[in-house]
Design a protein around this motif. Structure first.
Motif, mmCIF file in Angstrom:
data_model
loop_
_atom_site.group_PDB
_atom_site.id
_atom_site.type_symbol
_atom_site.label_atom_id
_atom_site.label_comp_id
_atom_site.label_asym_id
_atom_site.label_seq_id
_atom_site.Cartn_x
_atom_site.Cartn_y
_atom_site.Cartn_z
ATOM 1 N N MET A 1 0.853 -1.179 0.000
ATOM 2 C CA MET A 1 0.000 0.000 0.000
ATOM 3 C C MET A 1 0.896 1.239 0.000
ATOM 4 O O MET A 1 1.854 1.310 0.765
ATOM 5 N N PRO A 2 0.560 2.224 -0.836
ATOM 6 C CA PRO A 2 1.338 3.461 -0.848
ATOM 7 C C PRO A 2 1.238 4.194 0.490
ATOM 8 O O PRO A 2 0.218 4.108 1.179
ATOM 9 N N ARG A 3 2.286 4.886 0.850
ATOM 10 C CA ARG A 3 2.276 5.689 2.069
ATOM 11 C C ARG A 3 1.789 7.084 1.700
ATOM 12 O O ARG A 3 2.296 7.706 0.769
ATOM 13 N N ILE A 4 0.768 7.550 2.410
ATOM 14 C CA ILE A 4 0.193 8.867 2.143
ATOM 15 C C ILE A 4 0.402 9.737 3.361
ATOM 16 O O ILE A 4 -0.084 9.421 4.449
ATOM 17 N N LYS A 5 1.142 10.815 3.188
ATOM 18 C CA LYS A 5 1.388 11.724 4.301
ATOM 19 C C LYS A 5 0.120 12.496 4.634
ATOM 20 O O LYS A 5 -0.631 12.897 3.747
ATOM 21 N N CYS A 6 -0.103 12.682 5.930
ATOM 22 C CA CYS A 6 -1.273 13.418 6.406
ATOM 23 C C CYS A 6 -0.914 14.142 7.695
ATOM 24 O O CYS A 6 -0.286 13.575 8.574
ATOM 25 N N SER A 7 -1.346 15.376 7.809
ATOM 26 C CA SER A 7 -1.083 16.140 9.032
ATOM 27 C C SER A 7 -2.372 16.670 9.654
ATOM 28 O O SER A 7 -2.369 17.636 10.389
ATOM 29 N N VAL A 8 -3.495 16.009 9.352
ATOM 30 C CA VAL A 8 -4.786 16.412 9.895
ATOM 31 C C VAL A 8 -5.032 15.611 11.176
ATOM 32 O O VAL A 8 -5.574 14.506 11.139
ATOM 33 N N ASP A 9 -4.604 16.164 12.297
ATOM 34 C CA ASP A 9 -4.699 15.467 13.578
ATOM 35 C C ASP A 9 -6.122 15.078 13.962
ATOM 36 O O ASP A 9 -6.317 14.121 14.695
ATOM 37 N N TYR B 1 -8.291 8.499 10.565
ATOM 38 C CA TYR B 1 -7.307 7.670 9.883
ATOM 39 C C TYR B 1 -5.866 8.158 10.030
ATOM 40 O O TYR B 1 -4.943 7.467 9.613
ATOM 41 N N GLN B 2 -5.660 9.308 10.597
ATOM 42 C CA GLN B 2 -4.318 9.864 10.716
ATOM 43 C C GLN B 2 -3.577 9.228 11.882
ATOM 44 O O GLN B 2 -4.073 9.196 13.000
ATOM 45 N N GLU B 3 -2.408 8.643 11.598
ATOM 46 C CA GLU B 3 -1.545 8.054 12.625
ATOM 47 C C GLU B 3 -0.136 8.563 12.376
ATOM 48 O O GLU B 3 0.422 8.330 11.300
ATOM 49 N N SER C 1 -7.753 2.478 4.187
ATOM 50 C CA SER C 1 -7.472 1.459 3.176
ATOM 51 C C SER C 1 -7.535 2.025 1.761
ATOM 52 O O SER C 1 -6.939 1.481 0.830
ATOM 53 N N SER C 2 -8.253 3.119 1.585
ATOM 54 C CA SER C 2 -8.298 3.847 0.310
ATOM 55 C C SER C 2 -8.693 5.285 0.624
ATOM 56 O O SER C 2 -9.206 5.570 1.700
ATOM 57 N N ILE C 3 -8.436 6.174 -0.302
ATOM 58 C CA ILE C 3 -8.827 7.569 -0.104
ATOM 59 C C ILE C 3 -9.595 8.067 -1.314
ATOM 60 O O ILE C 3 -9.455 7.538 -2.417
ATOM 61 N N GLN C 4 -10.424 9.084 -1.098
ATOM 62 C CA GLN C 4 -11.180 9.726 -2.165
ATOM 63 C C GLN C 4 -10.905 11.217 -2.083
ATOM 64 O O GLN C 4 -11.120 11.829 -1.037
ATOM 65 N N VAL C 5 -10.406 11.784 -3.174
ATOM 66 C CA VAL C 5 -10.119 13.218 -3.243
ATOM 67 C C VAL C 5 -10.995 13.802 -4.334
ATOM 68 O O VAL C 5 -11.167 13.209 -5.396
ATOM 69 N N ASP D 1 -12.363 13.432 0.777
ATOM 70 C CA ASP D 1 -13.684 12.942 1.187
ATOM 71 C C ASP D 1 -13.580 11.776 2.162
ATOM 72 O O ASP D 1 -14.581 11.358 2.738
ATOM 73 N N THR D 2 -12.402 11.225 2.346
ATOM 74 C CA THR D 2 -12.193 10.107 3.262
ATOM 75 C C THR D 2 -12.179 10.576 4.711
ATOM 76 O O THR D 2 -12.395 9.796 5.627
ATOM 77 N N PHE D 3 -11.968 11.849 4.937
ATOM 78 C CA PHE D 3 -11.868 12.420 6.278
ATOM 79 C C PHE D 3 -13.073 12.072 7.142
ATOM 80 O O PHE D 3 -14.223 12.230 6.733
#
Length: 54
Positions: free
Chosen positions: A1-9, A13-15, A22-26, A44-46
């Motif tokens: 699975m690709p690594r997706i950076k996220c900074s939305v605390d 899904y943010q760790e 498991s998937s994201i929708q933008v 939209d996955t948020f």
């Protein structure tokens, strides 16, 4: 699975600094779908952490 950076605390899904969904929708944020900068998109996955009952 690709690594997706996220900074939305506040997202469920943010760790650390990654999205663990498991998937994201933008999607585009504007009705005309004219995208020129990243601010013109939304995840939209948020899911807010507080929205999930424990």
């Amino acid at each position: 699975m690709p690594r997706i950076k996220c900074s939305v605390d506040q997202c469920l899904y943010q760790e650390g600094n990654e999205c663990k969904a498991s998937s994201i929708q933008v999607r585009p944020t504007s009705m005309d779908h004219m995208i020129s900068v990243s601010d013109d998109t939304a995840c939209d996955t948020f899911i807010p952490r507080h929205a999930v009952k424990k």
